[in-house]
Every structure is written in C-alpha cells, then in structure tokens.
Design a protein around this motif. Structure first.
Motif, short mmCIF file in Angstrom:
data_model
loop_
_atom_site.label_atom_id
_atom_site.label_comp_id
_atom_site.label_asym_id
_atom_site.label_seq_id
_atom_site.Cartn_x
_atom_site.Cartn_y
_atom_site.Cartn_z
N PHE A 32 -0.98 66.93 20.24
CA PHE A 32 -0.88 68.23 19.58
C PHE A 32 -1.44 68.19 18.17
CE2 PHE A 32 2.81 66.04 18.07
CZ PHE A 32 3.03 66.53 16.82
N VAL A 33 -1.90 67.05 17.71
CA VAL A 33 -2.33 66.91 16.32
C VAL A 33 -3.56 67.77 16.02
CG1 VAL A 33 -3.13 65.29 14.58
CG2 VAL A 33 -1.30 64.63 16.14
N LEU A 34 -4.55 67.74 16.88
CA LEU A 34 -5.79 68.50 16.62
C LEU A 34 -5.55 70.01 16.55
CD1 LEU A 34 -8.82 68.42 16.12
CD2 LEU A 34 -9.13 68.53 18.59
N PRO A 35 -4.87 70.62 17.52
CA PRO A 35 -4.62 72.07 17.39
C PRO A 35 -3.75 72.40 16.17
CG PRO A 35 -4.20 71.38 19.63
CD PRO A 35 -4.44 70.14 18.84
N PHE A 36 -2.81 71.53 15.84
CA PHE A 36 -1.96 71.78 14.68
C PHE A 36 -2.76 71.70 13.39
CE2 PHE A 36 1.26 70.48 11.53
CZ PHE A 36 2.03 71.63 11.59
N LEU A 37 -3.65 70.72 13.27
CA LEU A 37 -4.48 70.61 12.07
C LEU A 37 -5.45 71.79 11.96
CD1 LEU A 37 -5.27 66.79 11.95
CD2 LEU A 37 -3.72 68.09 10.49
N LEU A 38 -6.01 72.21 13.08
CA LEU A 38 -6.87 73.40 13.06
C LEU A 38 -6.09 74.63 12.60
CD1 LEU A 38 -8.96 72.93 16.32
CD2 LEU A 38 -9.78 72.84 13.96
N PHE A 39 -4.87 74.75 13.06
CA PHE A 39 -4.03 75.87 12.66
C PHE A 39 -3.75 75.84 11.16
CE2 PHE A 39 0.27 77.49 11.85
CZ PHE A 39 0.03 78.81 12.12
N ILE A 40 -3.52 74.66 10.61
CA ILE A 40 -3.26 74.53 9.17
C ILE A 40 -4.47 74.99 8.37
CG2 ILE A 40 -2.91 72.87 7.31
CD1 ILE A 40 -1.06 71.35 9.22
N PHE A 41 -5.67 74.55 8.76
CA PHE A 41 -6.87 74.94 8.03
C PHE A 41 -7.19 76.42 8.18
CE2 PHE A 41 -7.80 70.32 8.41
CZ PHE A 41 -7.76 70.05 7.06
#
Length: 94
Positions: A32-41
């Motif tokens: 889930f790290v990649l979608p979560f990081l995209l969401f943060i940016f």
C-alpha cells in the motif's frame, strides 16, 4: 468561505481518505506504500491551491530557513507571510 475554513475542510477530507486507504490496503494487500505516497503528493497539490486572500501566499507556507521557503501542512489562523487573519474575508465584514 474563508481560506481557513477551506483549509480545515480540505484537511478533513484528506485525513478521512488517507485513513481509508491505509485500512483498506492493510486488509487487501501489503503493498500500500505506493498509492499512499501518491495520495500524499496529490493532496499537497490541493493544499497549495488554497491561498491567502490578502497576499496570495499559499496557506501551507511556514516561513524561511536560511533563505529557503518552507511549506507544510500545519494549520495556522494567520498567514505566515503577511499576518492576515485567514478566518476573515477580504472584505472584512466577518
């Protein structure tokens, strides 16, 4: 709507969606790290669009350190650039 209230509402929506992403991906997948990081940016882009009605600085502006402008998601009632009350309309009638 004042810039302060827009910022509060945007933060609330971001936090709810962020927690839903975390909880859903914890149960569905371990990656889930990649979608979560995209969401943060992406959420940072939306927060930077909310600006002070007096000076035009983003409400995420925190100040300068060694000549470098610092931005963050901290909530302040006054603009860090011009000290304008963000909970007040530009017309000043509220």
């Amino acid at each position: 709507m004042t810039a302060y209230k827009k910022f509060l509402l945007t933060w609330l929506v971001i936090m709810v969606i962020g927690f839903l992403i975390i909880f859903s991906f914890l149960y569905v997948s371990d990656q889930f790290v990649l979608p979560f990081l995209l969401f943060i940016f992406i959420s940072q882009i939306f927060l930077s669009k909310i600006i002070c009605p007096n000076c035009g600085a983003p409400v995420t502006y925190q100040g300068k350190i060694a000549g470098t402008r610092i931005y963050g998601g901290f909530l302040h009632r006054k603009c860090r650039a011009c000290e304008w009350d963000l909970n007040k309309d530009l017309s000043g009638d509220r």
